[in-house]
Design an enzyme around this catalytic site. Structure first.
Site, PDB file in Angstrom:
ATOM      1  N   HIS A   1      -1.106  -0.114 -10.079  1.00  0.00           N
ATOM      2  CA  HIS A   1      -1.729  -0.739  -8.939  1.00  0.00           C
ATOM      3  C   HIS A   1      -2.161  -2.032  -9.589  1.00  0.00           C
ATOM      4  O   HIS A   1      -3.615  -2.175  -9.677  1.00  0.00           O
ATOM      5  CB  HIS A   1      -3.087  -0.165  -8.342  1.00  0.00           C
ATOM      6  CG  HIS A   1      -3.373  -0.854  -6.953  1.00  0.00           C
ATOM      7  ND1 HIS A   1      -3.840  -0.041  -5.777  1.00  0.00           N
ATOM      8  CD2 HIS A   1      -3.386  -2.261  -6.607  1.00  0.00           C
ATOM      9  CE1 HIS A   1      -4.235  -1.094  -4.996  1.00  0.00           C
ATOM     10  NE2 HIS A   1      -3.954  -2.327  -5.407  1.00  0.00           N
TER      11      HIS A   1
ATOM     12  N   ARG B   1       0.829  -1.380  -0.012  1.00  0.00           N
ATOM     13  CA  ARG B   1      -0.114  -0.043  -0.129  1.00  0.00           C
ATOM     14  C   ARG B   1       0.578   1.285   0.046  1.00  0.00           C
ATOM     15  O   ARG B   1       2.053   1.052   0.491  1.00  0.00           O
ATOM     16  CB  ARG B   1      -0.959   0.121   1.117  1.00  0.00           C
ATOM     17  CG  ARG B   1      -2.097  -0.968   1.002  1.00  0.00           C
ATOM     18  CD  ARG B   1      -2.934  -0.385   0.112  1.00  0.00           C
ATOM     19  NE  ARG B   1      -4.249  -1.255  -0.182  1.00  0.00           N
ATOM     20  CZ  ARG B   1      -4.473  -2.445  -1.037  1.00  0.00           C
ATOM     21  NH1 ARG B   1      -3.162  -2.459  -1.842  1.00  0.00           N
ATOM     22  NH2 ARG B   1      -5.600  -3.049  -1.139  1.00  0.00           N
TER      23      ARG B   1
END
Ligand code: NDP
Length: 311
Positions: free
Chosen positions: A275, A223
């Site tokens: 991502h 993250r």
């Protein structure tokens, strides 16, 4: 049983779930609101808040991914509805591919060859023994353990780190603050596969980045919040004044999509991916979702996500 699905490929999920559970009504979030209401289950990835707020009879929410930070921070998330998340479900292998690519990128000097090419510079770099390229894996959960094992099997010495003690064959497992202090100075590449929680935010700050040895590389498919981006830019330095961090492969960011004007886009030693490290593979994840639904219906105790810990 009524299930509402929200994810990019929701129609494929709808089809697969309808096939596996012919007695169930499976809708996508594009169905009219009055049809969606009264659902027993939501199976969602990055669902808009209204989808959660409109439900009044939920028995469970299935997070169609491994990270639950987005779901848990959604306004109006119904309280007291059990939440389960996918565990590995094929993401471990995808993440292991990404991590191995990242380690090899730096280990085999692909970053240097990319920098040399515009100058037509023909200059091979020495390949050191893999034994001299220890890799750190921060996070040894369902996905991190898979990554650690893959890198170890590829021949790299692997040091793993988690909150509680772990035992993974061939991996030197450390834990707690002291474990991280011991790990960082020893690794040439570090991979972060931790959840976004209050305890992990800016885990790699200026002080921790300074603990890495000169020339270390960073791979972050966990993250964005795990790394202080400003501190990372400073640790990377510029081509005129290089810092002690050699380069980074980053898949996740504080703000996504990464804003066009963000300096990370322009940094010559940063590789950015949008991502994409381990998208949920339907074929592998569907069985887990179905077993969750059966377990909910049977009133079994499930490994639910705890909002306090972020997963
Ligand atoms: P798990 O919940 O299975 O494991 C999390 C790991 O992190 C555990 O080993 C846990 O330690 C460790 N951990 C959590 N908090 C701390 C802490 N404060 N200090 C030290 N260790 C800690 O998660 P997954 O393996 O399923 O997924 C990990 C993350 O990967 C997800 O949360 C998500 O953010 C990211 N991800 C990214 C994807 C992408 O495409 N970029 C795709 C999939 C996941 P312990 O076991 O001791 O509790």
């Amino acid at each position: 049983m009524k299930i509402v699905v929200h994810i990019d490929n929701a129609r494929q999920w709808q089809e697969a779930l309808s096939q596996a559970l012919p007695q169930a009504t499976v809708l996508t979030s594009e169905a009219p609101a009055d049809e969606r209401r009264g659902a027993d289950y939501l199976a969602v990835w990055k669902a808009p808040a209204h989808l959660l707020q409109e439900q009044t009879a939920l028995k469970g929410i299935i997070n169609l991914g491994a990270g639950v930070d987005y779901l848990l921070s959604t306004k109006g998330l119904p309280a007291n509805v059990p939440i389960v998340k996918l565990r590995d479900a094929g993401m471990g292998e995808l993440m292991a591919d990404y991590a191995l690519y990242g380690v090899l990128h730096f280990y085999r000097s692909m970053d240097r060859y990319a920098a040399q090419q515009p100058h037509a510079c023909w200059k091979p770099h020495t390949v050191v023994e893999k034994a001299d390229w220890p890799v750190g894996v921060l996070g040894l959960g369902a996905i991190g353990a898979h990554v650690a094992t893959t890198l170890q099997q590829a021949g790299f010495p692997v040091l793993g780190w988690s909150r509680s003690p772990k035992a993974i064959k061939g991996v030197e497992c450390l834990h707690g603050d002291a474990g991280l202090d011991a790990l960082l100075p020893r690794v040439k590449s570090v991979i972060t596969i931790l959840p976004d929680t209050a305890a992990t935010r800016h885990l790699l700050d200026a002080r921790r980045l300074a603990q890495l040895p000169e020339g270390a590389s960073i791979i972050n498919p966990g993250r964005g919040s795990l790394i202080d981006e400003q501190a990372l830019l400073e640790a990377l330095g510029s081509d005129d004044a290089p810092g002690h961090v050699r380069g980074a492969l980053l898949d996740v960011f504080h703000e996504e999509p990464l804003p066009k004007e963000h300096p990370l886009w322009q940094h010559p030693r940063v590789v950015i991916t949008p991502h994409m490290a381990a998208p949920t593979p339907l074929a592998e994840a569907i069985d887990q979702v179905i077993s969750y639904l059966h377990a909910f219906e049977a009133g079994e105790t499930l490994p639910t996500v705890s909002s306090g810990q972020g997963y």
